[in-house]
Design an enzyme around this catalytic site. Structure first.
Site, PDB file in Angstrom:
ATOM      1  N   ARG A 209       2.630  15.052  29.938  1.00  0.00           N
ATOM      2  CA  ARG A 209       1.658  15.213  29.048  1.00  0.00           C
ATOM      3  C   ARG A 209       0.173  15.442  29.441  1.00  0.00           C
ATOM      4  O   ARG A 209      -0.614  16.397  29.088  1.00  0.00           O
ATOM      5  CB  ARG A 209       1.577  13.904  28.183  1.00  0.00           C
ATOM      6  CG  ARG A 209       2.618  13.675  27.213  1.00  0.00           C
ATOM      7  CD  ARG A 209       2.321  12.498  26.303  1.00  0.00           C
ATOM      8  NE  ARG A 209       2.530  11.093  26.848  1.00  0.00           N
ATOM      9  CZ  ARG A 209       3.672  10.420  26.685  1.00  0.00           C
ATOM     10  NH1 ARG A 209       4.790  11.186  25.889  1.00  0.00           N
ATOM     11  NH2 ARG A 209       4.145   9.239  27.366  1.00  0.00           N
ATOM     12  N   PHE A 225       9.688  18.170  18.472  1.00  0.00           N
ATOM     13  CA  PHE A 225      10.366  16.977  18.844  1.00  0.00           C
ATOM     14  C   PHE A 225       9.206  16.139  19.058  1.00  0.00           C
ATOM     15  O   PHE A 225       9.182  15.633  20.165  1.00  0.00           O
ATOM     16  CB  PHE A 225      11.465  17.209  19.876  1.00  0.00           C
ATOM     17  CG  PHE A 225      12.585  18.124  19.724  1.00  0.00           C
ATOM     18  CD1 PHE A 225      13.516  17.565  18.731  1.00  0.00           C
ATOM     19  CD2 PHE A 225      12.444  19.322  19.913  1.00  0.00           C
ATOM     20  CE1 PHE A 225      14.709  18.575  18.475  1.00  0.00           C
ATOM     21  CE2 PHE A 225      13.725  20.190  19.758  1.00  0.00           C
ATOM     22  CZ  PHE A 225      14.797  19.937  19.056  1.00  0.00           C
ATOM     23  N   SER A 248      12.084  15.084  12.902  1.00  0.00           N
ATOM     24  CA  SER A 248      12.547  14.687  11.737  1.00  0.00           C
ATOM     25  C   SER A 248      12.391  13.151  11.247  1.00  0.00           C
ATOM     26  O   SER A 248      13.039  12.823  10.033  1.00  0.00           O
ATOM     27  CB  SER A 248      14.236  14.856  11.961  1.00  0.00           C
ATOM     28  OG  SER A 248      14.555  14.060  13.264  1.00  0.00           O
ATOM     29  N   ASP A 297      10.881  19.079  23.286  1.00  0.00           N
ATOM     30  CA  ASP A 297      11.122  17.735  24.156  1.00  0.00           C
ATOM     31  C   ASP A 297      12.278  16.960  23.384  1.00  0.00           C
ATOM     32  O   ASP A 297      12.308  16.024  22.567  1.00  0.00           O
ATOM     33  CB  ASP A 297      10.085  16.965  24.209  1.00  0.00           C
ATOM     34  CG  ASP A 297      10.498  15.619  25.157  1.00  0.00           C
ATOM     35  OD1 ASP A 297      11.463  15.702  25.790  1.00  0.00           O
ATOM     36  OD2 ASP A 297       9.777  14.703  25.127  1.00  0.00           O
ATOM     37  N   CYS A 337      16.672  15.632  28.920  1.00  0.00           N
ATOM     38  CA  CYS A 337      16.819  14.365  29.399  1.00  0.00           C
ATOM     39  C   CYS A 337      18.298  14.310  29.730  1.00  0.00           C
ATOM     40  O   CYS A 337      18.550  13.034  29.718  1.00  0.00           O
ATOM     41  CB  CYS A 337      16.126  13.215  28.512  1.00  0.00           C
ATOM     42  SG  CYS A 337      16.790  13.269  26.893  1.00  0.00           S
TER      43      CYS A 337
HETATM   44  N1  SAH Z   1       7.870  14.122  23.092  1.00  0.00           N
HETATM   45  C1  SAH Z   1       8.012  12.847  22.517  1.00  0.00           C
HETATM   46  C2  SAH Z   1       9.300  12.290  22.627  1.00  0.00           C
HETATM   47  C3  SAH Z   1      10.575  13.202  22.139  1.00  0.00           C
HETATM   48  S1  SAH Z   1      11.861  12.066  21.817  1.00  0.00           S
HETATM   49  C4  SAH Z   1       6.904  12.112  23.305  1.00  0.00           C
HETATM   50  O1  SAH Z   1       6.213  12.515  24.048  1.00  0.00           O
HETATM   51  O2  SAH Z   1       6.684  10.777  22.897  1.00  0.00           O
HETATM   52  C5  SAH Z   1      13.032  13.085  20.644  1.00  0.00           C
HETATM   53  C6  SAH Z   1      12.287  13.313  19.054  1.00  0.00           C
HETATM   54  O3  SAH Z   1      12.972  14.047  18.578  1.00  0.00           O
HETATM   55  C7  SAH Z   1      12.590  11.972  18.305  1.00  0.00           C
HETATM   56  O4  SAH Z   1      11.240  11.642  17.800  1.00  0.00           O
HETATM   57  C8  SAH Z   1      13.493  12.408  17.197  1.00  0.00           C
HETATM   58  O5  SAH Z   1      13.170  11.957  16.155  1.00  0.00           O
HETATM   59  C9  SAH Z   1      13.424  13.896  17.304  1.00  0.00           C
HETATM   60  N2  SAH Z   1      14.533  14.651  16.820  1.00  0.00           N
HETATM   61  C10 SAH Z   1      15.721  14.554  17.241  1.00  0.00           C
HETATM   62  N3  SAH Z   1      16.545  15.512  16.729  1.00  0.00           N
HETATM   63  C11 SAH Z   1      15.562  16.301  15.827  1.00  0.00           C
HETATM   64  C12 SAH Z   1      15.766  17.638  15.133  1.00  0.00           C
HETATM   65  N4  SAH Z   1      17.146  18.313  14.954  1.00  0.00           N
HETATM   66  N5  SAH Z   1      14.832  18.170  14.534  1.00  0.00           N
HETATM   67  C13 SAH Z   1      13.613  17.520  14.832  1.00  0.00           C
HETATM   68  N6  SAH Z   1      13.361  16.499  15.129  1.00  0.00           N
HETATM   69  C14 SAH Z   1      14.479  15.869  15.933  1.00  0.00           C
END
Ligand code: SAH
Length: 394
Positions: A209, A225, A248, A297, A337
């Site tokens: 970040r 994400f 999502s 992410d 990850c």
């Molecule tokens: N970047 C964030 C962490 C991301 S975790 C941080 O720094 O805090 C991954 C995220 O992807 C989750 O919030 C989950 O709800 C979302 N997610 C998973 N599959 C998805 C999809 N197909 N479309 C949109 N969001 C998705």
């Protein structure tokens, strides 16, 4: 007592802590799940003391290689104190901050995850061994950290592999507030430790970040994400012109809104889209939208070896879409990850995605999990999060 098959002691002699069912020739005597058992080689020479987990393919995890060390309340006090000291060394002990305090094998406590949110701790017991010693572990955490409250978030499906039910609730002290507010790199984040994903916040992206913030002044950023908007808030505080979050999860985006307010960021500087990243990126491509920085992410796309090819394709697909949404000179910051994804493979996939998108670029940063998620020298599998920042040519 676990007697290993001939030759199967090799990894333990290198201090690796996992014992798979196939390495065990014989189990002598009675042992219940979570019991501490001695592990010996085929000639019955002592190797280690380990936690027995018969329900799992990973049938035992080593607690100690020292024949004189016993596994008791004092053992957990020592290991937890060492983990806490390490975060102090990393300067992650600011009282209003948060960090991962215990990272399983990385802190020689296989199966135990502890995250600190200010004065509160959130714990996950993920193996039969740590489940067995829950009381000792909670007492040691209270004693070593003086936490106001300790909350359990063992409501995860990985417990099933260990033959354990999901559990959740207050373990000690007082109930944590909702939300808990923590400070990271001068940003404030609200965390819902009861209902949020994992323990509530992704501390593993702290350094990334900061890396994204450093790229963001005056830029239009797409944060795909986004979860609760961590990257977006960091970018906006660093002077980003505008951020679009996509996730999502509606509750995650609701907290992302709250995070703007807490950081006194004008709400018009950020747009939230609740939806599927794959289809939203396609829609944005069709609409010819462009960004200066695109962050991807995603959750783990590769859960097992069988899912490797399909998972790689998913990483490549979103990276291609991400590259396609950049202006010349723009930067894609993508992550994986999945432990099964190696850094070399991730670089190759990212390079292939650039080709697919018809752009050329340069890798400008190699990113990884923040150091409060340590990888033990003996257990390389602890390294799971990798990221690349790639600048496409002008
Ligand atoms: N970047 C964030 C962490 C991301 S975790 C941080 O720094 O805090 C991954 C995220 O992807 C989750 O919030 C989950 O709800 C979302 N997610 C998973 N599959 C998805 C999809 N197909 N479309 C949109 N969001 C998705």
């Amino acid at each position: 007592m676990l007697i290993l098959a001939p030759g199967r002691e090799k990894s333990l002699l290198r201090r690796h802590v996992w014992i798979f069912s196939g390495a065990i020739a014989e189990v002598e005597g009675e042992a219940a799940p979570g019991d501490t058992v001695a592990v010996v080689d085929s000639k019955r020479r002592f190797l280690a003391r380990a936690a027995w987990s018969p329900a799992s393919q990973l049938s035992a995890r080593v607690w100690t290689f020292d024949p004189k060390e016993t596994v008791d309340a004092d053992f957990f006090r020592r290991r937890i104190a060492a983990a806490v000291e390490h975060r102090k060394f990393l300067k992650l002990d600011a009282p209003e901050g948060g960090c991962r305090l215990v990272h399983s094998e990385g802190d020689a406590l296989p199966g135990l995850i502890v995250d600190r949110y200010g004065e509160f701790l959130v714990v996950q017991f993920l193996s039969a061994g740590v489940e067995r010693f829950r009381a000792e572990i909670v007492a040691a955490l209270e004693e070593v950290t003086g936490a106001k409250g300790i909350y359990e978030r063992s409501d995860t499906s990985v417990r099933a592999k260990e033959g354990l039910e999901e559990r959740k609730g207050l373990l000690a002290g007082v109930e944590p507030p909702n939300p808990i507010v923590i400070v990271e790199n001068d940003a404030k984040y609200a965390v819902d430790v009861r209902h949020g994903q994992k323990s509530g916040f992704y501390f593993d992206q702290r350094d990334s970040r900061a890396a994204v913030a450093a790229l963001s002044a005056g830029k239009r950023v797409l944060n795909a994400f986004s979860y609760t908007g961590g990257f977006g808030v960091a970018a906006l505080l660093a002077g980003a012109e505008h951020v679009v979050n996509i996730d999502s999860s509606a509750p995650a985006l609701k907290l992302a809104r709250h995070n703007l307010e807490m950081n006194r960021i004008a709400p018009t500087r950020c747009e939230d889209i609740e939806g599927d990243v794959f289809s939203e990126l396609r829609r944005m491509t069709e609409a010819r939208m462009k960004f200066d920085v695109v962050i991807l992410d995603p959750p783990k796309f590769i859960e097992s070896r069988a899912a490797l090819v399909k998972g790689c394709r998913a990483y490549q697909d979103i990276a291609r879409l991400g590259f396609g949404l950049l202006v010349p000179g723009g930067v894609l910051v993508n992550f994986s990850c999945s432990g099964l994804m190696t850094p070399e493979l991730f670089q190759k996939i990212t390079a292939d995605a650039a080709l697919d998108a018809g752009v050329a670029g340069k890798f400008i940063h190699r990113l990884e999990q923040s150091p409060d998620h340590p990888t033990s020298t003996a257990v390389p599998e602890g390294f799971y999060l990798k990221g690349l920042a790639t600048r496409i040519d002008i």
